[in-house]
Design a protein around this motif. Structure first.
Motif, PDB file in Angstrom:
ATOM      1  N   HIS A 231     -10.093  -0.798   2.160  1.00 17.93           N
ATOM      2  CA  HIS A 231     -10.351   0.567   1.693  1.00 17.93           C
ATOM      3  C   HIS A 231      -9.136   1.133   0.983  1.00 17.93           C
ATOM      4  CE1 HIS A 231     -14.039   0.828   3.957  1.00 17.93           C
ATOM      5  NE2 HIS A 231     -13.415   0.370   5.014  1.00 17.93           N
ATOM      6  N   SER A 232      -7.961   0.794   1.529  1.00 13.84           N
ATOM      7  CA  SER A 232      -6.742   1.357   0.969  1.00 13.84           C
ATOM      8  C   SER A 232      -6.504   0.831  -0.439  1.00 13.84           C
ATOM      9  CB  SER A 232      -5.577   0.981   1.876  1.00 13.84           C
ATOM     10  OG  SER A 232      -4.445   1.686   1.530  1.00 13.84           O
ATOM     11  N   ALA A 233      -6.842  -0.425  -0.696  1.00 12.64           N
ATOM     12  CA  ALA A 233      -6.614  -0.984  -2.027  1.00 12.64           C
ATOM     13  C   ALA A 233      -7.599  -0.414  -3.033  1.00 12.64           C
ATOM     14  CB  ALA A 233      -6.751  -2.497  -1.975  1.00 12.64           C
ATOM     15  N   VAL A 234      -8.827  -0.185  -2.569  1.00 13.57           N
ATOM     16  CA  VAL A 234      -9.866   0.214  -3.508  1.00 13.57           C
ATOM     17  C   VAL A 234      -9.853   1.710  -3.769  1.00 13.57           C
ATOM     18  CG1 VAL A 234     -12.358   0.268  -3.831  1.00 13.57           C
ATOM     19  CG2 VAL A 234     -11.277  -1.726  -2.834  1.00 13.57           C
ATOM     20  N   TYR A 235      -9.553   2.516  -2.751  1.00 15.86           N
ATOM     21  CA  TYR A 235      -9.711   3.964  -2.895  1.00 15.86           C
ATOM     22  C   TYR A 235      -8.420   4.747  -2.904  1.00 15.86           C
ATOM     23  CZ  TYR A 235     -14.577   3.014  -1.909  1.00 15.86           C
ATOM     24  OH  TYR A 235     -15.844   2.525  -1.941  1.00 15.86           O
TER      25      TYR A 235
ATOM     26  N   PHE B 271       0.852  -1.187   0.000  1.00 16.89           N
ATOM     27  CA  PHE B 271       0.000   0.000   0.000  1.00 16.89           C
ATOM     28  C   PHE B 271       0.882   1.230   0.000  1.00 16.89           C
ATOM     29  CE2 PHE B 271      -3.695  -2.459   0.952  1.00 16.89           C
ATOM     30  CZ  PHE B 271      -3.221  -3.521   1.684  1.00 16.89           C
ATOM     31  N   GLY B 272       0.305   2.358  -0.408  1.00 16.47           N
ATOM     32  CA  GLY B 272       1.114   3.559  -0.560  1.00 16.47           C
ATOM     33  C   GLY B 272       1.519   4.232   0.733  1.00 16.47           C
ATOM     34  N   MET B 273       0.806   3.994   1.836  1.00 15.40           N
ATOM     35  CA  MET B 273       1.071   4.715   3.086  1.00 15.40           C
ATOM     36  C   MET B 273       1.061   3.746   4.252  1.00 15.40           C
ATOM     37  SD  MET B 273      -1.163   7.851   4.516  1.00 15.40           S
ATOM     38  CE  MET B 273      -1.101   8.351   6.210  1.00 15.40           C
ATOM     39  N   GLY B 274       2.071   3.830   5.120  1.00 22.12           N
ATOM     40  CA  GLY B 274       2.190   2.885   6.217  1.00 22.12           C
ATOM     41  C   GLY B 274       1.078   2.994   7.235  1.00 22.12           C
ATOM     42  N   PHE B 275       0.729   4.236   7.607  1.00 24.49           N
ATOM     43  CA  PHE B 275      -0.337   4.449   8.583  1.00 24.49           C
ATOM     44  C   PHE B 275      -1.647   3.909   8.039  1.00 24.49           C
ATOM     45  CE2 PHE B 275      -1.692   6.939  12.290  1.00 24.49           C
ATOM     46  CZ  PHE B 275      -3.052   7.017  12.075  1.00 24.49           C
ATOM     47  N   ALA B 276      -1.896   4.181   6.751  1.00 22.68           N
ATOM     48  CA  ALA B 276      -3.161   3.748   6.149  1.00 22.68           C
ATOM     49  C   ALA B 276      -3.212   2.232   6.026  1.00 22.68           C
ATOM     50  CB  ALA B 276      -3.345   4.386   4.779  1.00 22.68           C
ATOM     51  N   THR B 277      -2.051   1.569   5.933  1.00 27.33           N
ATOM     52  CA  THR B 277      -2.062   0.106   5.873  1.00 27.33           C
ATOM     53  C   THR B 277      -2.758  -0.443   7.108  1.00 27.33           C
ATOM     54  OG1 THR B 277       0.069   0.219   4.776  1.00 27.33           O
ATOM     55  CG2 THR B 277      -0.628  -1.922   5.553  1.00 27.33           C
ATOM     56  N   ASN B 278      -2.389   0.073   8.300  1.00 22.23           N
ATOM     57  CA  ASN B 278      -3.040  -0.407   9.510  1.00 22.23           C
ATOM     58  C   ASN B 278      -4.465   0.056   9.612  1.00 22.23           C
ATOM     59  OD1 ASN B 278      -1.343  -2.015  10.933  1.00 22.23           O
ATOM     60  ND2 ASN B 278      -0.228  -0.308  11.826  1.00 22.23           N
ATOM     61  N   SER B 279      -4.679   1.367   9.464  1.00 23.86           N
ATOM     62  CA  SER B 279      -5.995   1.888   9.805  1.00 23.86           C
ATOM     63  C   SER B 279      -7.043   1.485   8.783  1.00 23.86           C
ATOM     64  CB  SER B 279      -5.944   3.402   9.965  1.00 23.86           C
ATOM     65  OG  SER B 279      -5.349   3.972   8.854  1.00 23.86           O
ATOM     66  N   MET B 280      -6.658   1.180   7.556  1.00 27.59           N
ATOM     67  CA  MET B 280      -7.665   0.823   6.558  1.00 27.59           C
ATOM     68  C   MET B 280      -7.839  -0.672   6.382  1.00 27.59           C
ATOM     69  SD  MET B 280      -8.862   3.627   5.325  1.00 27.59           S
ATOM     70  CE  MET B 280      -8.704   4.524   6.827  1.00 27.59           C
ATOM     71  N   ASN B 281      -6.902  -1.471   6.868  1.00 26.08           N
ATOM     72  CA  ASN B 281      -7.028  -2.911   6.639  1.00 26.08           C
ATOM     73  C   ASN B 281      -7.590  -3.671   7.815  1.00 26.08           C
ATOM     74  OD1 ASN B 281      -6.087  -3.323   3.959  1.00 26.08           O
ATOM     75  ND2 ASN B 281      -4.142  -2.555   4.689  1.00 26.08           N
ATOM     76  N   ILE B 282      -7.393  -3.160   9.016  1.00 26.13           N
ATOM     77  CA  ILE B 282      -7.967  -3.854  10.175  1.00 26.13           C
ATOM     78  C   ILE B 282      -9.487  -3.863  10.092  1.00 26.13           C
ATOM     79  CG2 ILE B 282      -8.131  -3.841  12.689  1.00 26.13           C
ATOM     80  CD1 ILE B 282      -5.317  -2.831  12.782  1.00 26.13           C
TER      81      ILE B 282
ATOM     82  N   LYS C 239      10.911   2.717   7.342  1.00 25.37           N
ATOM     83  CA  LYS C 239      12.004   2.742   8.296  1.00 25.37           C
ATOM     84  C   LYS C 239      13.287   2.130   7.752  1.00 25.37           C
ATOM     85  CE  LYS C 239       8.500   3.823  10.999  1.00 25.37           C
ATOM     86  NZ  LYS C 239       7.071   3.645  10.740  1.00 25.37           N
ATOM     87  N   SER C 240      13.290   0.853   7.451  1.00 19.12           N
ATOM     88  CA  SER C 240      14.556   0.233   7.059  1.00 19.12           C
ATOM     89  C   SER C 240      14.836   0.301   5.577  1.00 19.12           C
ATOM     90  CB  SER C 240      14.583  -1.238   7.456  1.00 19.12           C
ATOM     91  OG  SER C 240      14.369  -1.361   8.815  1.00 19.12           O
ATOM     92  N   PHE C 241      13.854   0.648   4.737  1.00 19.01           N
ATOM     93  CA  PHE C 241      14.068   0.576   3.294  1.00 19.01           C
ATOM     94  C   PHE C 241      14.204   1.946   2.651  1.00 19.01           C
ATOM     95  CE2 PHE C 241      13.477  -3.909   2.988  1.00 19.01           C
ATOM     96  CZ  PHE C 241      12.606  -4.215   3.997  1.00 19.01           C
ATOM     97  N   GLY C 242      14.088   2.998   3.433  1.00 19.85           N
ATOM     98  CA  GLY C 242      14.289   4.329   2.891  1.00 19.85           C
ATOM     99  C   GLY C 242      13.258   4.752   1.866  1.00 19.85           C
ATOM    100  N   ALA C 243      12.045   4.211   1.956  1.00 21.27           N
ATOM    101  CA  ALA C 243      11.011   4.550   0.967  1.00 21.27           C
ATOM    102  C   ALA C 243       9.760   4.955   1.733  1.00 21.27           C
ATOM    103  CB  ALA C 243      10.750   3.360   0.071  1.00 21.27           C
ATOM    104  N   ALA C 244       8.588   4.658   1.197  1.00 26.98           N
ATOM    105  CA  ALA C 244       7.343   4.945   1.908  1.00 26.98           C
ATOM    106  C   ALA C 244       6.368   3.846   1.590  1.00 26.98           C
ATOM    107  CB  ALA C 244       6.774   6.292   1.465  1.00 26.98           C
ATOM    108  N   GLY C 245       5.411   3.623   2.464  1.00 22.13           N
ATOM    109  CA  GLY C 245       4.392   2.622   2.187  1.00 22.13           C
ATOM    110  C   GLY C 245       4.423   1.497   3.186  1.00 22.13           C
ATOM    111  N   GLY C 246       3.503   0.557   3.022  1.00 20.50           N
ATOM    112  CA  GLY C 246       3.413  -0.568   3.934  1.00 20.50           C
ATOM    113  C   GLY C 246       2.989  -1.808   3.189  1.00 20.50           C
ATOM    114  N   TYR C 247       3.026  -2.946   3.885  1.00 14.55           N
ATOM    115  CA  TYR C 247       2.619  -4.197   3.259  1.00 14.55           C
ATOM    116  C   TYR C 247       1.841  -5.003   4.269  1.00 14.55           C
ATOM    117  CZ  TYR C 247       6.330  -6.369   5.973  1.00 14.55           C
ATOM    118  OH  TYR C 247       7.125  -6.786   7.010  1.00 14.55           O
ATOM    119  N   ILE C 248       1.029  -5.927   3.733  1.00 17.74           N
ATOM    120  CA  ILE C 248       0.409  -6.958   4.585  1.00 17.74           C
ATOM    121  C   ILE C 248       0.712  -8.276   3.900  1.00 17.74           C
ATOM    122  CG2 ILE C 248      -1.754  -7.940   5.324  1.00 17.74           C
ATOM    123  CD1 ILE C 248      -2.572  -5.541   6.383  1.00 17.74           C
ATOM    124  N   ALA C 249       1.182  -9.238   4.666  1.00 18.05           N
ATOM    125  CA  ALA C 249       1.599 -10.515   4.073  1.00 18.05           C
ATOM    126  C   ALA C 249       1.000 -11.647   4.870  1.00 18.05           C
ATOM    127  CB  ALA C 249       3.117 -10.624   4.062  1.00 18.05           C
ATOM    128  N   GLY C 250       0.807 -12.766   4.226  1.00 16.77           N
ATOM    129  CA  GLY C 250       0.257 -13.933   4.924  1.00 16.77           C
ATOM    130  C   GLY C 250      -0.185 -14.956   3.902  1.00 16.77           C
TER     131      GLY C 250
END
Lengths: 531, 71
Positions: free
Chosen positions: A374-378, A206-217, A350-361
């Motif tokens: 929401h983050s994927a769709v909008y 996803f494009g934003m780390g904060f939004a990864t959590n708040s939009m996917n939970i 943090k460790s990759f010097g970029a921006a964004g987040g991921y969810i894996a599983g």
């Protein structure tokens, strides 16, 4: 003679403690300490806050009477009889405490946030209500505040060649969401790479780390589910949990007894009034807690989760790339199968010097999220240069680009962490957190000292981040150091030298424990690195 | 820490006092108000103890001697 024998016994006990810490316990020697300061420190902290609060009331009185000009927003005269807008504690705190000292935050930076950076000099003529830039630049200020754990915030043209090529190929803006027409080939490549890096079936970015959590939970849990969240979770997790509508219960930080009690009570009693069983129980924890530097107790949580049939959501924002022998995060640190963690989340900031987040599983989970989050769709898709930066950083860490640069950085970070923490403890500061975590909070406690510390360190050309009341408990203000693989030993020595001087000048060395010196510790066999 | 002279040591002690009480973050006129209030309070305490403590001690001694005689 009695004192001598007591001294001998103490020395013996110290050596025994040392031996157990580093020799016998091997990988399980992780030591987390949260030392309490002497009681006079808490008294003085409250005294300091009390006096400044009294002066805050005095200044508010002067502003209300009209003897002093009010620089902040206030209601219009016609609205004075309405419900007050600016009377609550948060506004009081901002007006009277934060404004006085806000020159220590939001400092303008005019270079990349590498191990050293340039600051723009900024002065205030009216006690921090307005600022003006003098035009001078402070060059080569050592940066111990940026989340640059592996040093990928760099502008070396050789390393960034692929990023430049992809920018030429794809441009910078994606102009669409992932679901519509913004799914680029480079996004698919990144997701496969992330899945291989973590050792799981599939991942989504996803494009934003904060939004990864708040939009996917909210997409994973809903009403009728239970969320057990750690006391010190990040705001994004709390926001996502609240948005989902599930019942939230908070357990004490890293406390397995508290968590087990809540789990067993939840399984036995079910939902509050109807006593129906919960649809899902989700345990939310973080890999490294950024304000404390403590590491989650992953093996124990996994054992609990299997026993009570709950799900685990692990937020590795600070720990991915920064801990573990090859940078794979807390699952590698504790030697745990990644398939045991149901939802692995992380950020690339943090460790990759970029921006964004991921969810894996599992693949089913990620496919579900592709259409229901929401983050994927909008939200707009990740920008191509940022995506390529993550790809090249990840390939570097995994060793796929053919060099040993990645593994060298991971080892350098571990080495820097151990050295810095050991030297700080030896000097007598109170440090929180696990010995392996590159986030080092030094406790400062008193509000006056917090401000003086930040200003003194800037005088000495070191940029630190200090954190005070709303983000931390009121008595535990701290300075947070984020170490980087790009820091050389010389830079760390310089920082430590200045910390020593400032610590003496401001009386910040509250620790009452005795630690052996760094040279003693380094004589023990290095079983972690290179094994 | 090495202090070149006594004045520097006093300046460092004053700095510690500013940090501990939290006065360090206030504007100079507020610092003066607080210092004058504190100084006058301490001056009043010292004056009162100078005037009354010897008398109180004497009276206590007399009282204890009387109690001795009574018992």
């Amino acid at each position: 003679s009695l004192l001598n024998s007591i001294g001998d016994v103490c020395n013996f006990v110290c050596k025994l403690h040392n031996f157990n810490r580093t020799g016998v316990a091997s990988r399980q020697h992780r030591h987390e300490s949260f030392e309490q300061a002497p009681i006079y420190v808490a008294v003085m902290t409250y005294l300091g806050f009390g006096i400044v609060t009294l002066f805050g009331y005095f200044r508010d009185f002067l502003r209300a009477v009209g003897l002093e000009k009010c620089h902040l927003a206030r209601e219009r005269d016609e609205q004075k009889d309405f419900v007050p807008l600016y009377q609550d504690f948060e506004n009081f705190y901002t007006r009277n405490l934060y404004m006085r000292v806000r020159d220590n935050w939001n400092r303008p930076i005019c270079s990349l946030p590498g191990p050293v950076f340039d600051l723009m000099e900024r002065v205030s003529d009216d006690y921090n209500w307005t600022f003006r830039l003098t035009g001078r630049t402070l060059h080569n200020v050592i940066n111990v505040g940026s989340y640059n754990y592996l040093g990928f915030a760099e502008n070396n043209a050789d390393f960034l060649k692929t990023v430049a090529d992809k920018t030429r190929q794809y441009g910078v803006g994606v102009c669409s969401t992932r679901q519509e027409i913004g799914n680029l080939g480079i996004h698919e490549e990144l997701e496969q790479l992330v899945a291989k890096f973590l050792g799981v079936e599939s991942s989504m970015t996803f494009g934003m780390g904060f939004a990864t959590n708040s939009m996917n939970i909210p997409a994973i849990v809903g009403k009728g589910c239970l969320i057990l969240s750690d006391e010190l979770n990040h705001t994004s997790l709390i926001l996502g949990a609240r948005l989902s509508g599930a019942t939230i219960r908070v357990f004490k930080h890293n406390n397995m007894h508290s968590l087990e009690k809540m789990l067993s009570e939840a399984v036995c009693s079910g939902q509050p009034r109807t006593h129906r069983p919960w649809k899902k129980i989700l345990i939310m924890v973080e890999g490294i807690y950024s304000m404390e530097g403590s590491v989650v107790r992953l093996p124990e949580i996994i054992a609990l989760k299997k026993k009570y049939k709950a799900y685990l959501y692990l937020d590795e924002a600070h720990s991915i790339g920064a801990v573990g022998a090859s940078g794979r995060g807390v699952t590698e640190l504790f030697d745990v199968n990644p398939a045991d963690v149901d939802v692995m989340m992380g950020t690339f900031t943090k460790s990759f010097g970029a921006a964004g987040g991921y969810i894996a599983g599992k693949k089913k989970l990620v496919d579900y999220l592709r259409s229901h989050s929401h983050s994927a769709v909008y939200a707009s898709a990740m920008s191509p240069p940022v995506t390529e930066q993550i790809i090249r950083a990840m390939k570097c860490i995994m060793g796929k680009d053919g060099s040993t640069e990645g593994i060298r950085r991971v080892r350098q970070l571990a080495e820097n962490t151990r050295y810095f923490r050991a030297r700080l403890k030896e000097m007598g500061f109170i440090i929180y957190g696990n010995d392996d975590s590159p986030v080092v909070p030094i406790l400062l406690y008193m509000p006056g000292k917090v401000v003086a510390f930040a200003r003194e360190m800037l005088e000495r050309r070191i940029g630190v981040v200090v954190v005070g009341f709303p983000a931390t408990p009121i008595t535990e203000a701290r300075a947070r150091f984020c170490l980087s693989a790009a820091h050389t030993r010389a830079m760390l020595d310089q920082v430590l030298h200045h910390l020593n001087e400032v610590g003496d000048a401001l009386c910040l060395k509250f620790s009452r424990k005795k630690y052996s010196s760094w040279s003693d510790l380094s004589d023990e066999t290095d079983f972690e690195l290179g094994s | 820490m090495n202090f070149k002279n006594f004045t520097e040591y006093l300046a460092w002690l004053y700095y510690q006092y500013l940090l501990i009480t939290g006065i360090y973050v206030l504007e100079p006129w507020e610092k003066s108000i607080f210092n004058s209030i504190l100084f006058s309070a301490i001056a009043m305490v010292i004056y009162t103890s100078y005037v009354f403590v010897p008398i109180h001690l004497c009276l206590t001694l007399q009282l204890s001697v009387m109690m001795q005689n009574y018992l």
